[in-house]
Design an enzyme around this catalytic site. Structure first.
Site, PDB file in Angstrom:
ATOM      1  N   CYS A 178      39.278  35.443  39.365  1.00 29.64           N
ATOM      2  CA  CYS A 178      39.014  36.843  39.064  1.00 29.64           C
ATOM      3  C   CYS A 178      40.212  37.682  39.515  1.00 29.64           C
ATOM      4  O   CYS A 178      40.055  38.730  40.120  1.00 29.64           O
ATOM      5  CB  CYS A 178      37.713  37.321  39.686  1.00 29.64           C
ATOM      6  SG  CYS A 178      37.476  36.836  41.391  1.00 29.64           S
ATOM      7  N   GLY A 179      41.407  37.179  39.244  1.00 26.59           N
ATOM      8  CA  GLY A 179      42.603  37.945  39.553  1.00 26.59           C
ATOM      9  C   GLY A 179      42.767  38.165  41.047  1.00 26.59           C
ATOM     10  O   GLY A 179      42.432  37.313  41.844  1.00 26.59           O
TER      11      GLY A 179
END
Lengths: 129, 307
Positions: B90-91
């Site tokens: 998720c980055g």
């Protein structure tokens, strides 16, 4: 006309206009009409009765919380709300007996006791609605 | 130069990856909708609670006294409630928060305080455990349906710990969900509560309307004076724990929404990158194929000439 909002942590459970509202205050039932004094009251598990315009009524079972009464309306913040009749009489009666049995077993002030008391109050409210 | 078969294999594998990232993006999108809906549904309750609390606190003025508002007799121990996600991909969602929190914690430690982390979510717990911080795993693999129970348990625990003077303050580290593109890391004080922090927004709802209407009529609101039933102190005793719990629940909901939003963005980028790689690989494949054909032709022609 009173503007009524009954809010639970998950949603606005009931919103609308009513001419009279009965609120289950911690110290007793409170009837609210137009122009009521500003009151902040704790409420217990019980029944809210709404007198709607045109003579219809609405009955709701509510969990504990509090109510803010102002001259123009009522805002209630409660644990849960359900329309009266969601749980039928026989089931509520059984719940009440089970909860009272648990209440007799549990020690005062423990979590189990509080839980049982809450269930008993809820069942009583459902029965009285 | 890579053989034709090698290139074909690579294209197939990147295509597979692209399918996975695209599916993850769609799933995150659906979860994001659910998470933002839940956060929105919780808002009216929190707003009303904050408004009433602000009024009660304002009406009570300086005389207001409550354990949750006063600093305990302890100035060494600090608790940090850390909320991260359980999964990666998720980055920078978890890493940004962890880095920011680590800076803050290091500063507290440099001031001679003892910091204990209450961890929610695998990623943050892993980050700080690996670096040798004092971390307690409170919950991992958290499902959104358990947020209410978790916030009630945490609120109860914090109130009990506060009354036992087990810490001087509690900080909350989480990602605030502003919108799908922005989830900045936050490090805020949870306890003791300051009475002003409850929010001094303009009152809305019935009370706000009543105020507005009375103002129009030129009559001042009969101040914001309430009658209390049973009494102000008793109500404050009940309201403050509710507000604390609400604040924690809000942070859980925002963490969930932020995680899904961050994953959606990350997976969207990954899908686009995979597409670019496939394009350039396809180009290389075509070129290699053409080269092979040309070589074959040359061989045939020169073979024929030799006869």
């Amino acid at each position: 006309m009173l503007h009524v909002e009954i809010v639970t942590p998950g949603a606005v459970a009931w919103k609308g206009e009513a001419t009279e509202v009965q609120v289950p205050g911690l110290l007793g039932e409170m009837g609210v009409l137009d122009g009521h004094a500003q009151v902040l009251a704790l409420t217990r598990t019980g029944v809210v009765r709404l007198q709607l315009e045109g003579g219809a009524t609405e009955t709701l079972i509510v969990g504990p919380g509090f109510a803010e009464l102002t001259p123009l309306g009522v805002t209630m913040l409660v644990d849960m709300v359900e329309p009266a009749g969601t749980v039928d009489h026989a089931t509520a009666q059984r719940d009440l007996e089970a909860a009272e049995a648990a209440l007799a077993q549990a020690q005062d002030g423990t979590d189990a006791w509080r839980e049982a008391e809450y269930r008993a109050e809820l069942a009583r409210a459902r029965l009285s609605a | 130069m890579a053989s034709l078969r090698d290139i074909r294999r690579r294209i197939a594998s990147v295509k597979n990856t692209r399918q996975i990232t695209r599916a993850m993006k769609l799933v995150a999108g659906a979860k994001l909708r659910r998470a933002t809906d839940a956060a929105l549904a919780a808002k009216p309750y929190q707003d009303t609670l904050a408004r009433v609390l602000a009024r009660v606190a304002a009406a009570a003025g300086d005389s207001v006294e409550h354990p949750l508002l006063t600093a305990p007799d302890n100035d060494t121990d600090v608790l940090v409630v850390l909320m991260t996600s359980d999964r990666g991909l998720c980055g920078g969602f978890n890493n940004q928060l962890a880095k920011r929190t680590q800076e803050e914690i290091d500063r507290l430690i440099a001031e001679g305080r003892k910091v204990r982390i209450l961890g929610y979510g695998k990623k943050g717990i892993g980050y700080f455990t690996k670096r040798g911080y004092d971390v307690e795993t409170v919950a991992i693999d958290i499902h959104p349906s358990t947020y209410e129970d978790l916030s009630r348990q945490l609120a109860d625990r914090l109130v009990a710990a506060l009354q036992a003077d087990e810490f001087s303050r509690v900080m909350l580290a989480y990602n605030e969900y502003r919108n799908a593109m922005s989830q900045p890391p936050m490090f805020q004080q949870l306890l003791p509560m300051s009475s002003g922090a409850a929010g001094d927004d303009e009152p809305t709802g019935p009370a706000g309307e009543a105020e507005a209407m009375l103002e129009k009529l030129g009559t001042p609101m009969p101040s914001t004076e309430y009658l209390y039933e049973p009494n102000g102190q008793y109500i404050l005793d009940r309201l403050l724990p509710m507000a604390l719990q609400g604040r924690i629940l809000q942070a859980f909901l925002e963490t969930q929404a932020g995680e899904q939003a961050a994953r959606m963005t990350a997976m969207d980028n990954a899908t686009r990158n995979a597409g670019e790689i496939i394009d350039s690989l396809t180009l290389a494949y075509n070129r290699a194929r053409q080269a092979a054909i040309t070589t074959e032709l040359t061989e045939i022609v020169s073979g024929a000439e030799a006869l």
